[in-house]
Design an enzyme around this catalytic site. Sequence first.
Site, short mmCIF file in Angstrom:
data_model
loop_
_atom_site.label_atom_id
_atom_site.label_comp_id
_atom_site.label_asym_id
_atom_site.label_seq_id
_atom_site.Cartn_x
_atom_site.Cartn_y
_atom_site.Cartn_z
N CYS A 58 -2.14 -76.94 96.59
CA CYS A 58 -1.45 -78.02 97.29
C CYS A 58 0.02 -78.05 96.90
O CYS A 58 0.38 -77.65 95.79
CB CYS A 58 -2.06 -79.38 96.96
SG CYS A 58 -3.72 -79.62 97.57
N ASP A 59 0.84 -78.54 97.82
CA ASP A 59 2.24 -78.76 97.51
C ASP A 59 2.76 -79.84 98.44
O ASP A 59 2.39 -79.90 99.61
CB ASP A 59 3.07 -77.49 97.68
CG ASP A 59 4.43 -77.66 97.04
OD1 ASP A 59 4.53 -77.49 95.81
OD2 ASP A 59 5.39 -78.00 97.76
N SER A 60 3.62 -80.70 97.91
CA SER A 60 4.17 -81.81 98.69
C SER A 60 5.69 -81.76 98.74
O SER A 60 6.33 -81.35 97.78
CB SER A 60 3.76 -83.15 98.07
OG SER A 60 2.37 -83.30 98.06
#
Length: 190
Positions: A58-60
Amino acid sequence: MQAAGIDVDVIVSGVDESVVEDREADALCATLARMKAETVAERLRVAGKHADTVVLGCDSVLAFDGEILGKPGDADVAVKRWRAMRGRTGVLYTGHHLVDLRGDGVAIGGVGSTVVAFADVSDDEIDAYVATGEPLWVAGAFTIDGLGGVFVERIDGDHGNVVGVSLPLLRRLLGELGVPVTSLWRKDAL
């Protein structure tokens, strides 16, 4: 994930996020999520520790005023960002990428988005928050599940997406891989 009844092992990918550039926030976080998942998946394959494993990367990033805001990295940048964001809204995008190591390594990804409305915080509140160090190493210079949560007036969308993992999106992606999310629940969660 723990609260959702799913045990996980956290493995830091070590991916250099600075090498990826994209003009679209959703594409950037999707690419970074894919890179993280693939890096960890390969590490597990090489170590022979991949049986019955599905890797989630995941990455935001925060889209604000036509810019993509990742981790500020230092206090001056965090203060500048907060002074610009206060009393306004941005869109937090989180890329999710799954690599199914149980078979032939099928992979799938998606992006969640949530509108975040920031409080009209004072300079003193910004300085105090930045001094904690919390906003320096998180996308958009805030957390909703930490000290920064008091500065978020409201959200439109999935709360978990802002925390870093959209459980509804994760359930859909797992379903596309043929993995019912209920099969991942801990026995003590049943």
